[in-house]
Design a protein around this motif. Structure first.
Motif, short mmCIF file in Angstrom:
data_model
loop_
_atom_site.label_atom_id
_atom_site.label_comp_id
_atom_site.label_asym_id
_atom_site.label_seq_id
_atom_site.Cartn_x
_atom_site.Cartn_y
_atom_site.Cartn_z
N ALA A 43 0.79 -1.11 -0.15
CA ALA A 43 -0.13 0.01 0.00
C ALA A 43 0.74 1.20 -0.07
O ALA A 43 1.69 1.24 0.76
N PHE A 44 0.42 2.44 -0.80
CA PHE A 44 1.15 3.46 -1.04
C PHE A 44 0.48 4.36 0.08
O PHE A 44 -0.60 5.04 -0.16
N VAL A 45 1.15 4.68 1.19
CA VAL A 45 0.42 5.42 2.45
C VAL A 45 0.97 6.72 2.85
O VAL A 45 0.58 7.46 3.49
N ASP A 46 1.89 7.29 2.09
CA ASP A 46 2.80 8.38 2.59
C ASP A 46 2.86 9.09 1.05
O ASP A 46 3.64 8.43 0.01
N LEU A 64 8.99 4.45 -2.50
CA LEU A 64 7.55 4.66 -3.24
C LEU A 64 6.25 5.14 -2.16
O LEU A 64 5.27 5.18 -2.53
N GLY A 65 6.95 5.32 -1.08
CA GLY A 65 6.04 6.14 0.07
C GLY A 65 5.26 4.74 0.74
O GLY A 65 4.02 5.12 1.25
N ARG A 66 5.95 3.61 0.71
CA ARG A 66 5.41 2.50 1.60
C ARG A 66 5.58 2.37 2.77
O ARG A 66 7.00 2.88 3.17
N SER A 70 5.71 -2.31 7.78
CA SER A 70 5.02 -3.24 7.32
C SER A 70 5.75 -4.33 6.31
O SER A 70 5.62 -5.52 6.48
N ARG A 71 6.46 -3.65 5.50
CA ARG A 71 7.27 -4.21 4.58
C ARG A 71 8.19 -5.25 5.23
O ARG A 71 8.56 -6.40 4.88
N LEU A 72 8.96 -4.81 6.45
CA LEU A 72 9.99 -5.42 7.26
C LEU A 72 9.20 -6.84 7.77
O LEU A 72 9.82 -7.88 7.71
N LEU A 73 8.12 -6.46 8.41
CA LEU A 73 7.35 -7.49 9.12
C LEU A 73 7.03 -8.68 7.89
O LEU A 73 7.11 -9.89 8.10
#
Length: 274
Positions: A43-46, A64-66, A70-73
């Motif tokens: 998800a692009f959240v920023d 990309l503003g993610r 979350s991506r680390l987890l």
């Protein structure tokens, strides 16, 4: 069995307990992390890229503003579980071949041993790169390639252990009783190899983590939309000056996982020898 495990844990030195804690932490993150991630993995959240740590984004955002956290987890799941699966498969395959070679002996031992000597002479990373280039880099293929790469190393260790055990009196007695090779391998030889093999499996796990991370850093490992820890470092390398946290976080994750596994292995080695 539980009593032996408890006794082993009580006798672990401080370094071993630290290593065990780090390994268990990352295993827990791999299993439960995706369900705890604050945002979907892609998800692009920023609106900004490479933003710093904040109350909303604990580890900042990526190129990309993610959300990096979350991506680390999510990425830890691929790194830890792929490496664990590959290490288990490599040890199971290498040990099985070693038992066959040691118990059968003769031409069987020669053929298997010379084949493994040929494979182990090829540098592991080059071997993996050739296999990835030939067969692709899907998750299942990465698992098989990583396991296949480290089978020869495990085979040499397991065969050395098995050959020493096959020459002992209790194995000769089992042969004299008329026991079959399958029984001798599984009931007489393998149980006496478990502790050294567990230590070797820990080493294979570390090797596979570094191999998969290296492949992903080169763009040949886990492919988008999936990402492992090595992929997270590679994809954010352009932001080393403005978004260093997006690179440092997965790099520290790889470091703590491998260092923890090494500390645990070193602490268990005396027990394996005894």
């Amino acid at each position: 069995m539980s009593g032996k495990i408890a006794q082993t844990l009580r006798t672990l030195p401080i370094s071993g307990r630290i290593g065990l804690g780090l390994v268990l932490f990352w295993l827990a993150v791999a299993l439960a992390g995706p369900s705890l991630a604050p945002y979907p993995v892609g998800a692009f959240v920023d609106r900004d890229v490479f933003s710093g740590a904040s109350a909303r984004f604990w580890l900042g955002s990526d190129y990309l503003g993610r959300d990096v956290l979350s991506r680390l987890l999510w990425g830890s799941r691929y790194t830890v579980l792929l490496a664990l699966g590959a290490a288990l498969l490599a040890v199971a395959t290498g040990t099985s071949l070693a038992l066959v070679a040691a118990v059968r002996g003769g031409w069987t031992d020669e053929i298997i041993s010379r084949t493994m000597d040929t494979l182990i002479s090829i540098p592991s990373k080059i071997f993996a790169l050739v296999l990835v280039a030939a067969f692709g880099s899907s998750l299942s293929l990465l698992l098989l390639i990583a396991a296949f790469t480290y089978v020869p190393g495990n085979f040499r260790i397991a065969r050395a252990l098995a050959m020493n055990l096959v020459a002992l009196d209790f194995v000769q007695v089992a042969r004299a009783r008329g026991e079959r090779a399958f029984h001798i391998a599984l009931r007489e030889v393998l149980p006496n190899m478990i502790h050294p093999l567990l230590a070797d499996m820990g080493l294979r796990f570390v090797f596979v983590v570094l191999l998969l991370s290296g492949l992903s850093f080169l763009g040949l490992g886990v492919q988008p939309p999936h990402a492992d820890l090595g992929s997270l470092v590679r994809e954010n390398i352009s932001g080393i000056t403005e978004g260093a946290l997006a690179i440092i976080a997965p790099a520290l994750a790889i470091a703590t996982l491998t260092v923890g596994a090494n500390l645990l292995i070193d602490a268990l080695k005396p027990g394996a020898k005894g």
